[in-house]
Design a protein around this motif. Sequence first.
Motif, short mmCIF file in Angstrom:
data_model
loop_
_atom_site.label_atom_id
_atom_site.label_comp_id
_atom_site.label_asym_id
_atom_site.label_seq_id
_atom_site.Cartn_x
_atom_site.Cartn_y
_atom_site.Cartn_z
N ALA A 1 7.34 18.55 -17.89
CA ALA A 1 8.51 18.83 -17.50
C ALA A 1 9.07 16.88 -17.18
O ALA A 1 9.33 16.33 -17.94
CB ALA A 1 9.74 19.68 -16.75
N GLY B 1 18.68 19.83 -13.43
CA GLY B 1 18.58 20.42 -14.69
C GLY B 1 16.79 19.57 -14.90
O GLY B 1 16.34 20.17 -15.90
N ARG C 1 20.05 15.33 -20.98
CA ARG C 1 19.30 15.36 -19.81
C ARG C 1 20.06 14.12 -19.36
O ARG C 1 20.20 13.36 -19.52
CB ARG C 1 17.39 14.99 -19.82
CG ARG C 1 16.77 16.40 -20.99
CD ARG C 1 17.44 17.70 -20.21
NE ARG C 1 16.91 18.88 -20.93
CZ ARG C 1 16.64 20.35 -20.73
NH1 ARG C 1 16.75 20.24 -19.27
NH2 ARG C 1 16.49 21.46 -21.68
N TYR D 1 8.25 14.09 -20.43
CA TYR D 1 8.77 14.32 -21.09
C TYR D 1 10.44 13.70 -20.54
O TYR D 1 10.77 12.60 -21.16
CB TYR D 1 9.84 15.97 -21.28
CG TYR D 1 10.64 16.07 -22.12
CD1 TYR D 1 10.90 16.15 -23.87
CD2 TYR D 1 12.22 15.45 -22.00
CE1 TYR D 1 11.32 16.47 -24.67
CE2 TYR D 1 13.46 16.55 -22.29
CZ TYR D 1 12.86 16.46 -23.57
OH TYR D 1 14.68 16.33 -25.06
N LEU D 2 10.55 14.52 -19.50
CA LEU D 2 11.76 13.16 -18.21
C LEU D 2 11.17 11.59 -18.19
O LEU D 2 12.18 10.96 -18.19
CB LEU D 2 12.19 13.80 -17.55
CG LEU D 2 12.97 14.94 -17.63
CD1 LEU D 2 13.37 15.90 -16.15
CD2 LEU D 2 14.30 15.20 -18.38
N LEU E 1 14.97 22.46 -26.30
CA LEU E 1 14.39 21.93 -25.92
C LEU E 1 15.65 20.30 -25.96
O LEU E 1 16.00 19.68 -24.73
CB LEU E 1 12.67 21.43 -26.34
CG LEU E 1 11.70 22.04 -25.51
CD1 LEU E 1 10.42 21.91 -26.33
CD2 LEU E 1 11.39 22.70 -23.15
N ASP F 1 15.09 23.03 -14.49
CA ASP F 1 15.33 24.34 -15.16
C ASP F 1 14.55 23.58 -16.47
O ASP F 1 13.80 24.50 -17.49
CB ASP F 1 16.38 23.82 -15.23
CG ASP F 1 18.15 24.77 -14.42
OD1 ASP F 1 17.51 25.02 -13.45
OD2 ASP F 1 19.01 24.18 -14.82
N LEU F 2 14.64 22.53 -16.76
CA LEU F 2 13.46 22.01 -17.95
C LEU F 2 12.03 22.85 -17.56
O LEU F 2 11.79 23.54 -18.90
CB LEU F 2 13.36 20.67 -18.22
CG LEU F 2 12.51 19.85 -19.56
CD1 LEU F 2 12.89 21.24 -20.70
CD2 LEU F 2 12.54 18.22 -19.52
N LEU G 1 12.37 26.21 -18.53
CA LEU G 1 13.18 26.50 -20.09
C LEU G 1 11.55 26.56 -20.95
O LEU G 1 11.00 27.41 -21.63
CB LEU G 1 13.71 25.90 -20.60
CG LEU G 1 14.07 25.88 -22.38
CD1 LEU G 1 14.61 26.91 -22.42
CD2 LEU G 1 14.91 24.32 -22.62
#
Length: 201
Positions: free
Chosen positions: A134, A186, A179, A137-138, A175, A189-190, A193
């Motif tokens: 996560a 958040g 964001r 990704y961010l 996904l 939360d990713l 998820l």
Amino acid sequence: MTVPDSLAVWLRVRRETAWHQAPALQPVPPASDGFRAWCEGPVRRRDPVRAKRLLAAHTLARADAARRAPLDFRLLSGWQREVLGVTEAPFRSNDAYAKAGRERYALTPRTQTDFATCLREATDAELPLAARAARAYLDVAFFHPFSDGNARAALLTLVHVLAREDIVLPEVGPLQTARYADDPAGAADLATLIDVLNRRR
């Protein structure tokens, strides 16, 4: 009026997010590869060329994961050349904007160095895998390293981080929601998820 630097905000949120509380992922033989299914389904129906390029980049990302290549900008740039169908995919040369200009990602003398440091942390075994995927990704989303295609680069990065530890999500559609850099809940939360999707077999 100058838009605040959302990348600086993200780096603060990144430090403050309770990544250690993310769930531990359990490797489960996947019924299907969700990224491939997404490309071959909705992406191909919308744009066959885009789907073909994404699948080529996905093949590279999975091969790099199999050989346990270090996650760095060079690796991402190779995937991005496939995604965009270009010969070069350099780091952006100016501030970047997203969400209709509401988020600005500043470019400073430290941006590329900070990005490299963040990418290296994707293999930090002290954090749960869901948190690392996560966060990577961010990182790509908010460092916004490329002039185009950063959402696709972020998803490929997540796929790569998971595949290094034999996790293949059976779906990736959930996904792909907006964001925000200033949203620690958040971000956490990713990671949750990712765990939920991994259990959908």
